[in-house]
Design an enzyme around this catalytic site. Structure first.
Site, PDB file in Angstrom:
ATOM      1  CE1 TYR A 180     -15.498   7.720  38.000  1.00  0.00           C
ATOM      2  CE2 TYR A 180     -17.765   7.001  37.561  1.00  0.00           C
ATOM      3  CZ  TYR A 180     -17.012   6.749  37.814  1.00  0.00           C
ATOM      4  OH  TYR A 180     -16.633   6.092  36.673  1.00  0.00           O
ATOM      5  CB  CYS A 181     -21.538   7.655  43.176  1.00  0.00           C
ATOM      6  SG  CYS A 181     -21.493   9.120  44.505  1.00  0.00           S
ATOM      7  NE  ARG A 182     -27.802   6.858  41.609  1.00  0.00           N
ATOM      8  CZ  ARG A 182     -27.667   6.575  43.413  1.00  0.00           C
ATOM      9  NH1 ARG A 182     -26.923   6.490  44.086  1.00  0.00           N
ATOM     10  NH2 ARG A 182     -28.408   7.453  43.725  1.00  0.00           N
ATOM     11  N   GLY A 183     -23.694  11.051  40.441  1.00  0.00           N
ATOM     12  CA  GLY A 183     -23.784  12.199  40.448  1.00  0.00           C
ATOM     13  C   GLY A 183     -23.658  12.939  41.351  1.00  0.00           C
ATOM     14  CB  CYS A 186     -24.658   9.372  44.123  1.00  0.00           C
ATOM     15  SG  CYS A 186     -24.268   8.094  44.978  1.00  0.00           S
TER      16      CYS A 186
END
Lengths: 227, 227
Positions: A180-183, A186
DNA sequence: CATCTATTCAAGTAATTATTTGAATAGATG
DNA sequence: CATCTATTCAAATAATTACTTGAATAGATG
């Protein structure tokens, strides 16, 4: 009541409400806030992340500060900006959710697993929680280290995208990898998943980031380690 | 990933999110939405309520429709506009709450009981709930009848402001009267309270309207009658 | 079918907002 | 103290948005 006075009162009230929404109404400023939801950052760094000039970034940040959506503080000669209130993150989230509901091709980004650069398998937070809890999968956070430090999902391990190649050997063989990253909007997690799949891992991207959702709150913010 | 493609994806995503906030960023459109949160209305009526020209109102409503915040339907030669989703009302509410938190003189409108036309005693929803339940007070809804019909607080009685004088005799002597309208930023309830106090009633305005708050949901939407 | 009512459309002006450029400032660092 | 880095400021241009006016349309109503 006096009509003129009543109008002034309304102008005052609606004028203030719309200071907030005006600040949110520029795509660039919305993006800045989205980055700031990951933790405090300097002007310089935000300018790089959003590909804007430093002057322009500074001006947008000042607009956000005037709307009281962010605050700034000085450490040495760096100016750190951060969200002024957790409700700002909620406002971003609600706006995104409404956009997804009302614009069908927006909603598809999440549900049809398509992102720029080609589609990538997505896993819901609910499924991910189960997979991680049962030990069948590991959860990796591919954002920058300080973003991970500022807030991350439980049991997530920090592997910034740039270091993924060198840390590949530390990943357990035979387990699924959920990135996962920022959402959902992203792209780092998608890049990570493609990279891992090319090397034989069964990789998925999580459908959201640490700033959102009830399930994220179960995954929560503690635990995990930096690989 | 290809940088150009990534930028396009972000422009697409943030462009869509900001369609929502752009639509909310004009005080006039915010006010229109606030009225529409009371129930469906025609262009004509909204123009009168907001003191805008019909053409201007129509154009703003079209902007709101393009942002998918409202929908429209035709009945005879009247065009009714209404909120597209309950999340739109939530977004209004969250924006107002954030403005109240971040701008001190906004917050005062609610807490210091001041409104245009002079200050008026305010009662919190929690207190009102108790007073009404115990029979020590009656709750009156001074909005238009159709707004009351579309959604109102439990046990509230409908007395549109314009009819308050003629219906005065129906009000129980010796009980407190708690008036509400669209919410803290609508002035009808204050007008009603001043009018009632001049005539010897112990009147208060409720600190919110039917569109908001956990406590309102306890007060709820059923019950009451039209006096 | 002429007219009225409600709404939208089109064009023009006024006002606001976004971005760039280059200069200014303020605090570190050699 | 000269220089470097990070940030802000000021001015100019380009782009977008708001509001007004008057005409156009579409559906009722006499």
């Amino acid at each position: 009541m006096n009509k003129i006075e009543a109008r002034e009162f309304k102008n005052f009230a609606y004028g203030h409400f719309t200071k907030i929404s005006k600040a949110l109404s520029s795509p660039k400023r919305f993006e800045l806030l989205d980055y700031l939801a990951q933790g405090p950052k300097t002007v310089d760094r935000l300018a790089k992340e959003t590909h804007m000039s430093v002057a322009n970034t500074s001006q947008h940040l000042q607009a956000l500060r005037e709307a009281r959506l962010v605050t700034s503080s000085k450490v040495k000669n760096h100016h750190y900006y951060e969200l002024a209130d957790n409700e700002v993150a909620e406002l971003l989230q609600l706006t995104k959710r409404l956009a997804e509901r009302q614009f069908p091709d927006m909603g598809e980004v999440r549900t049809l697993e398509t992102t720029a650069g080609g589609s990538v398998p997505v896993m819901s937070s609910a499924d991910a929680l189960e997979e991680v809890a049962s030990g069948r999968a590991i959860l990796i956070d591919v954002r920058a280290e300080d973003e991970y430090a500022s807030r991350h999902l439980t049991h997530a391990v920090s592997i910034p995208l740039a270091q993924l190649e060198e840390k590949l050997e530390h990943l357990p063989i035979g387990k699924k990898v959920i990135a996962y990253c920022r959402g959902a909007y992203c792209l780092y997690a998608s890049d990570a998943v493609r990279f891992l799949r090319e090397r034989g891992f069964e990789a998925y991207r999580l459908d959201e980031g640490p700033a959102t959702s009830a399930i994220s709150q179960e995954l929560d913010t503690a635990g995990g380690k930096i690989l």
